[in-house]
Design a protein around this motif. Structure first.
Motif, PDB file in Angstrom:
ATOM      1  N   ARG A 157      10.214   3.093   2.571  1.00  0.00           N
ATOM      2  CA  ARG A 157      10.153   4.536   2.771  1.00  0.00           C
ATOM      3  C   ARG A 157       9.608   5.175   1.500  1.00  0.00           C
ATOM      4  NH1 ARG A 157      15.750   6.625   3.551  1.00  0.00           N
ATOM      5  NH2 ARG A 157      16.176   4.882   2.190  1.00  0.00           N
ATOM      6  N   THR A 158       9.033   6.356   1.628  1.00  0.00           N
ATOM      7  CA  THR A 158       8.561   7.072   0.449  1.00  0.00           C
ATOM      8  C   THR A 158       9.238   8.419   0.352  1.00  0.00           C
ATOM      9  OG1 THR A 158       6.725   8.061   1.624  1.00  0.00           O
ATOM     10  CG2 THR A 158       6.267   6.020   0.471  1.00  0.00           C
ATOM     11  N   ILE A 159       9.483   8.815  -0.863  1.00  0.00           N
ATOM     12  CA  ILE A 159      10.014  10.140  -1.151  1.00  0.00           C
ATOM     13  C   ILE A 159       9.091  10.746  -2.192  1.00  0.00           C
ATOM     14  CG2 ILE A 159      11.967  11.449  -2.032  1.00  0.00           C
ATOM     15  CD1 ILE A 159      13.713   9.017  -1.228  1.00  0.00           C
ATOM     16  N   LYS A 202       0.843  -1.183   0.000  1.00  0.00           N
ATOM     17  CA  LYS A 202       0.000   0.000   0.000  1.00  0.00           C
ATOM     18  C   LYS A 202       0.879   1.233   0.000  1.00  0.00           C
ATOM     19  CE  LYS A 202      -3.967   0.103   1.962  1.00  0.00           C
ATOM     20  NZ  LYS A 202      -5.131   0.189   2.838  1.00  0.00           N
ATOM     21  N   CYS A 203       0.529   2.202  -0.835  1.00  0.00           N
ATOM     22  CA  CYS A 203       1.286   3.438  -0.905  1.00  0.00           C
ATOM     23  C   CYS A 203       1.059   4.222   0.385  1.00  0.00           C
ATOM     24  CB  CYS A 203       0.855   4.272  -2.109  1.00  0.00           C
ATOM     25  SG  CYS A 203       1.653   5.888  -2.190  1.00  0.00           S
ATOM     26  N   PRO A 204       2.109   4.562   1.104  1.00  0.00           N
ATOM     27  CA  PRO A 204       1.946   5.318   2.338  1.00  0.00           C
ATOM     28  C   PRO A 204       1.509   6.760   2.105  1.00  0.00           C
ATOM     29  CG  PRO A 204       4.139   4.335   2.213  1.00  0.00           C
ATOM     30  CD  PRO A 204       3.473   4.110   0.916  1.00  0.00           C
ATOM     31  N   ASN A 205       1.679   7.254   0.893  1.00  0.00           N
ATOM     32  CA  ASN A 205       1.324   8.639   0.600  1.00  0.00           C
ATOM     33  C   ASN A 205      -0.169   8.783   0.303  1.00  0.00           C
ATOM     34  OD1 ASN A 205       1.977  11.384   0.188  1.00  0.00           O
ATOM     35  ND2 ASN A 205       1.896  11.062  -2.007  1.00  0.00           N
ATOM     36  N   CYS A 206      -0.713   7.959  -0.602  1.00  0.00           N
ATOM     37  CA  CYS A 206      -2.117   8.114  -0.998  1.00  0.00           C
ATOM     38  C   CYS A 206      -2.995   6.944  -0.580  1.00  0.00           C
ATOM     39  CB  CYS A 206      -2.219   8.338  -2.508  1.00  0.00           C
ATOM     40  SG  CYS A 206      -1.819   6.898  -3.510  1.00  0.00           S
ATOM     41  N   GLY A 207      -2.394   5.836  -0.131  1.00  0.00           N
ATOM     42  CA  GLY A 207      -3.167   4.695   0.340  1.00  0.00           C
ATOM     43  C   GLY A 207      -3.616   3.742  -0.749  1.00  0.00           C
ATOM     44  N   ALA A 249       4.529   8.990  -5.921  1.00  0.00           N
ATOM     45  CA  ALA A 249       5.487   8.914  -4.815  1.00  0.00           C
ATOM     46  C   ALA A 249       6.455   7.759  -5.043  1.00  0.00           C
ATOM     47  CB  ALA A 249       4.753   8.716  -3.492  1.00  0.00           C
ATOM     48  N   ARG A 250       7.712   7.979  -4.706  1.00  0.00           N
ATOM     49  CA  ARG A 250       8.716   6.930  -4.812  1.00  0.00           C
ATOM     50  C   ARG A 250       8.639   6.059  -3.567  1.00  0.00           C
ATOM     51  NH1 ARG A 250      15.251   7.282  -5.654  1.00  0.00           N
ATOM     52  NH2 ARG A 250      15.592   5.123  -5.093  1.00  0.00           N
ATOM     53  N   ILE A 251       8.538   4.764  -3.752  1.00  0.00           N
ATOM     54  CA  ILE A 251       8.431   3.819  -2.644  1.00  0.00           C
ATOM     55  C   ILE A 251       9.670   2.947  -2.646  1.00  0.00           C
ATOM     56  CG2 ILE A 251       7.070   1.964  -1.634  1.00  0.00           C
ATOM     57  CD1 ILE A 251       4.680   3.134  -3.229  1.00  0.00           C
ATOM     58  N   ASP A 252      10.427   3.026  -1.571  1.00  0.00           N
ATOM     59  CA  ASP A 252      11.617   2.199  -1.408  1.00  0.00           C
ATOM     60  C   ASP A 252      11.152   0.826  -0.936  1.00  0.00           C
ATOM     61  OD1 ASP A 252      14.102   1.170  -1.048  1.00  0.00           O
ATOM     62  OD2 ASP A 252      14.775   2.693   0.366  1.00  0.00           O
ATOM     63  N   MET A 273      10.026   1.608  -6.484  1.00  0.00           N
ATOM     64  CA  MET A 273       9.028   1.779  -7.530  1.00  0.00           C
ATOM     65  C   MET A 273       8.313   3.096  -7.303  1.00  0.00           C
ATOM     66  SD  MET A 273       5.916  -0.747  -6.387  1.00  0.00           S
ATOM     67  CE  MET A 273       4.731  -0.089  -7.521  1.00  0.00           C
ATOM     68  N   TYR A 274       7.562   3.532  -8.283  1.00  0.00           N
ATOM     69  CA  TYR A 274       6.774   4.749  -8.173  1.00  0.00           C
ATOM     70  C   TYR A 274       5.298   4.381  -8.130  1.00  0.00           C
ATOM     71  CZ  TYR A 274      10.990   7.338  -9.273  1.00  0.00           C
ATOM     72  OH  TYR A 274      12.253   7.861  -9.236  1.00  0.00           O
ATOM     73  N   CYS A 275       4.549   5.060  -7.278  1.00  0.00           N
ATOM     74  CA  CYS A 275       3.112   4.844  -7.203  1.00  0.00           C
ATOM     75  C   CYS A 275       2.487   5.308  -8.512  1.00  0.00           C
ATOM     76  CB  CYS A 275       2.510   5.626  -6.029  1.00  0.00           C
ATOM     77  SG  CYS A 275       0.711   5.506  -5.933  1.00  0.00           S
ATOM     78  N   GLU A 276       1.658   4.469  -9.103  1.00  0.00           N
ATOM     79  CA  GLU A 276       1.046   4.811 -10.382  1.00  0.00           C
ATOM     80  C   GLU A 276      -0.081   5.834 -10.235  1.00  0.00           C
ATOM     81  OE1 GLU A 276      -1.887   1.259 -11.365  1.00  0.00           O
ATOM     82  OE2 GLU A 276       0.085   0.537 -10.720  1.00  0.00           O
TER      83      GLU A 276
END
Length: 51
Positions: A38-40, A5-10, A30-33, A23-26
């Motif tokens: 971790r997200t950047i 699950k993307c921590p930025n948008c869920g 957000a970049r997901i390590d 990877m990047y959230c589509e």
């Protein structure tokens, strides 16, 4: 394949390649390590005045 699950948008994401380090959230970009999840969040800001 695993799911996370993307921590930025869920958003629910599917990781198809288990050897990837990030990877990047589509949905939000957000970049997901994937090593420690971790997200950047990076934004690309376009200045129309300079164009």
């Amino acid at each position: 394949m695993r799911a996370c699950k993307c921590p930025n948008c869920g958003a629910n994401l599917k990781v198809t390649d288990d050897d990837r380090e990030f990877m990047y959230c589509e949905y939000c970009g957000a970049r997901i390590d994937l090593v420690d999840r971790r997200t950047i969040h990076t934004e690309h800001i376009v200045d129309d005045a300079k164009i």
